[in-house]
Design a protein around this motif. Sequence first.
Motif, PDB file in Angstrom:
ATOM      1  N   GLU A 280       0.806  -1.230   0.000  1.00 24.97           N
ATOM      2  CA  GLU A 280       0.000   0.000   0.000  1.00 24.97           C
ATOM      3  C   GLU A 280       0.834   1.273   0.000  1.00 24.97           C
ATOM      4  O   GLU A 280       0.287   2.375  -0.109  1.00 24.97           O
ATOM      5  CB  GLU A 280      -0.967   0.022   1.195  1.00 24.97           C
ATOM      6  N   ASP A 281       2.161   1.146   0.108  1.00 24.37           N
ATOM      7  CA  ASP A 281       3.040   2.304  -0.034  1.00 24.37           C
ATOM      8  C   ASP A 281       3.330   2.611  -1.507  1.00 24.37           C
ATOM      9  O   ASP A 281       3.977   3.624  -1.811  1.00 24.37           O
ATOM     10  CB  ASP A 281       4.364   2.075   0.693  1.00 24.37           C
ATOM     11  N   THR A 282       2.871   1.759  -2.397  1.00 21.67           N
ATOM     12  CA  THR A 282       3.075   1.985  -3.818  1.00 21.67           C
ATOM     13  C   THR A 282       2.411   3.282  -4.250  1.00 21.67           C
ATOM     14  O   THR A 282       1.220   3.494  -4.024  1.00 21.67           O
ATOM     15  CB  THR A 282       2.500   0.810  -4.627  1.00 21.67           C
ATOM     16  N   ALA A 283       3.206   4.160  -4.869  1.00 20.72           N
ATOM     17  CA  ALA A 283       2.707   5.479  -5.261  1.00 20.72           C
ATOM     18  C   ALA A 283       3.815   6.225  -5.992  1.00 20.72           C
ATOM     19  O   ALA A 283       4.973   5.798  -6.000  1.00 20.72           O
ATOM     20  CB  ALA A 283       2.269   6.284  -4.041  1.00 20.72           C
ATOM     21  N   VAL A 284       3.452   7.350  -6.564  1.00 24.60           N
ATOM     22  CA  VAL A 284       4.433   8.312  -7.036  1.00 24.60           C
ATOM     23  C   VAL A 284       4.740   9.246  -5.869  1.00 24.60           C
ATOM     24  O   VAL A 284       3.833   9.857  -5.300  1.00 24.60           O
ATOM     25  CB  VAL A 284       3.923   9.116  -8.244  1.00 24.60           C
ATOM     26  N   TYR A 285       6.013   9.332  -5.533  1.00 20.34           N
ATOM     27  CA  TYR A 285       6.447  10.180  -4.434  1.00 20.34           C
ATOM     28  C   TYR A 285       7.062  11.450  -5.001  1.00 20.34           C
ATOM     29  O   TYR A 285       7.960  11.389  -5.855  1.00 20.34           O
ATOM     30  CB  TYR A 285       7.472   9.439  -3.573  1.00 20.34           C
ATOM     31  N   SER A 286       6.580  12.575  -4.504  1.00 19.24           N
ATOM     32  CA  SER A 286       7.054  13.870  -5.005  1.00 19.24           C
ATOM     33  C   SER A 286       7.562  14.716  -3.853  1.00 19.24           C
ATOM     34  O   SER A 286       6.964  14.715  -2.764  1.00 19.24           O
ATOM     35  CB  SER A 286       5.920  14.618  -5.703  1.00 19.24           C
ATOM     36  N   CYS A 287       8.641  15.405  -4.101  1.00 20.22           N
ATOM     37  CA  CYS A 287       9.088  16.353  -3.091  1.00 20.22           C
ATOM     38  C   CYS A 287       8.641  17.753  -3.480  1.00 20.22           C
ATOM     39  O   CYS A 287       8.366  18.034  -4.652  1.00 20.22           O
ATOM     40  CB  CYS A 287      10.590  16.298  -2.867  1.00 20.22           C
ATOM     41  N   ALA A 288       8.538  18.599  -2.480  1.00 19.15           N
ATOM     42  CA  ALA A 288       8.035  19.946  -2.683  1.00 19.15           C
ATOM     43  C   ALA A 288       8.710  20.893  -1.713  1.00 19.15           C
ATOM     44  O   ALA A 288       9.227  20.467  -0.676  1.00 19.15           O
ATOM     45  CB  ALA A 288       6.524  19.972  -2.487  1.00 19.15           C
ATOM     46  N   ALA A 289       8.675  22.172  -2.052  1.00 18.37           N
ATOM     47  CA  ALA A 289       9.306  23.186  -1.209  1.00 18.37           C
ATOM     48  C   ALA A 289       8.349  24.347  -1.001  1.00 18.37           C
ATOM     49  O   ALA A 289       7.570  24.687  -1.899  1.00 18.37           O
ATOM     50  CB  ALA A 289      10.595  23.681  -1.854  1.00 18.37           C
ATOM     51  N   LYS A 290       8.423  24.928   0.190  1.00 16.27           N
ATOM     52  CA  LYS A 290       7.577  26.081   0.452  1.00 16.27           C
ATOM     53  C   LYS A 290       8.331  27.134   1.239  1.00 16.27           C
ATOM     54  O   LYS A 290       9.283  26.827   1.948  1.00 16.27           O
ATOM     55  CB  LYS A 290       6.309  25.660   1.204  1.00 16.27           C
ATOM     56  N   GLY A 291       7.851  28.340   1.120  1.00 19.45           N
ATOM     57  CA  GLY A 291       8.526  29.475   1.728  1.00 19.45           C
ATOM     58  C   GLY A 291       7.893  29.943   3.014  1.00 19.45           C
ATOM     59  O   GLY A 291       8.066  31.113   3.395  1.00 19.45           O
ATOM     60  N   SER A 292       7.187  29.065   3.714  1.00 18.17           N
ATOM     61  CA  SER A 292       6.636  29.422   5.012  1.00 18.17           C
ATOM     62  C   SER A 292       6.612  28.182   5.882  1.00 18.17           C
ATOM     63  O   SER A 292       6.837  27.063   5.417  1.00 18.17           O
ATOM     64  CB  SER A 292       5.216  29.975   4.862  1.00 18.17           C
ATOM     65  N   TYR A 293       6.359  28.380   7.175  1.00 16.82           N
ATOM     66  CA  TYR A 293       6.340  27.280   8.130  1.00 16.82           C
ATOM     67  C   TYR A 293       4.927  26.775   8.431  1.00 16.82           C
ATOM     68  O   TYR A 293       4.755  25.917   9.293  1.00 16.82           O
ATOM     69  CB  TYR A 293       6.983  27.720   9.444  1.00 16.82           C
ATOM     70  N   TYR A 294       3.941  27.292   7.723  1.00 25.58           N
ATOM     71  CA  TYR A 294       2.565  26.981   8.067  1.00 25.58           C
ATOM     72  C   TYR A 294       1.996  25.868   7.196  1.00 25.58           C
ATOM     73  O   TYR A 294       2.340  25.728   6.029  1.00 25.58           O
ATOM     74  CB  TYR A 294       1.697  28.228   7.921  1.00 25.58           C
ATOM     75  N   ARG A 295       1.085  25.109   7.792  1.00 31.63           N
ATOM     76  CA  ARG A 295       0.319  24.100   7.062  1.00 31.63           C
ATOM     77  C   ARG A 295       1.215  23.194   6.237  1.00 31.63           C
ATOM     78  O   ARG A 295       0.997  22.991   5.042  1.00 31.63           O
ATOM     79  CB  ARG A 295      -0.731  24.785   6.196  1.00 31.63           C
ATOM     80  N   VAL A 296       2.199  22.615   6.843  1.00 29.95           N
ATOM     81  CA  VAL A 296       3.183  21.830   6.087  1.00 29.95           C
ATOM     82  C   VAL A 296       2.582  20.561   5.523  1.00 29.95           C
ATOM     83  O   VAL A 296       3.146  19.960   4.611  1.00 29.95           O
ATOM     84  CB  VAL A 296       4.401  21.489   6.964  1.00 29.95           C
ATOM     85  N   GLY A 297       1.450  20.123   6.048  1.00 23.39           N
ATOM     86  CA  GLY A 297       0.820  18.917   5.548  1.00 23.39           C
ATOM     87  C   GLY A 297      -0.157  19.141   4.414  1.00 23.39           C
ATOM     88  O   GLY A 297      -0.779  18.183   3.941  1.00 23.39           O
ATOM     89  N   VAL A 298      -0.283  20.355   3.965  1.00 21.32           N
ATOM     90  CA  VAL A 298      -1.251  20.693   2.926  1.00 21.32           C
ATOM     91  C   VAL A 298      -0.517  20.947   1.614  1.00 21.32           C
ATOM     92  O   VAL A 298       0.266  21.889   1.495  1.00 21.32           O
ATOM     93  CB  VAL A 298      -2.057  21.943   3.326  1.00 21.32           C
ATOM     94  N   TYR A 299      -0.779  20.124   0.614  1.00 15.05           N
ATOM     95  CA  TYR A 299       0.021  20.201  -0.615  1.00 15.05           C
ATOM     96  C   TYR A 299      -0.190  21.506  -1.372  1.00 15.05           C
ATOM     97  O   TYR A 299       0.715  21.990  -2.051  1.00 15.05           O
ATOM     98  CB  TYR A 299      -0.258  19.004  -1.520  1.00 15.05           C
ATOM     99  N   SER A 300      -1.367  22.101  -1.239  1.00 16.12           N
ATOM    100  CA  SER A 300      -1.641  23.327  -1.995  1.00 16.12           C
ATOM    101  C   SER A 300      -0.804  24.504  -1.519  1.00 16.12           C
ATOM    102  O   SER A 300      -0.702  25.521  -2.214  1.00 16.12           O
ATOM    103  CB  SER A 300      -3.126  23.679  -1.915  1.00 16.12           C
TER     104      SER A 300
END
Length: 124
Positions: free
Chosen positions: A89-109
């Motif tokens: 069930e870990d099968t997936a496309v894994y993507s890394c991302a970067a953001k310029g703030s410390y808020y809502r780190v679990g929200v992809y948008s």
Amino acid sequence: QVQLVESGGGLVQAGHSLRLACAASGRTFSTYIMGWFRQAPGKEREFVAAIRWSDGYSYYGDFLKGRFSISRDNAKNTVYLQMNSLKPEDTAVYSCAAKGSYYRVGVYSGYDYWGQGTQVTVSS
């Protein structure tokens, strides 16, 4: 702009491990958080883990239960995702991302930059 390149995906048997890497380049000084998300076919994108460049403080998705670990190498501008005890069930496309703030780190948008993703397939 910030460029992110993932590596380390592949096919692995259940119970084994993989380590993903995400190399950042460009205006990396503008990013505070690096995160990993995954998306399996037919499912929503899911938060896996994130880490602060400044002090290495990390965040994890609730489902992980200690199987994955995120780390960073500031000198190399690279973030790693160590995945242990992998399950089908870990099968997936894994993507890394970067953001310029410390808020809502679990929200992809809330992320500003994304890599192209790397496929992880776990066979049973």
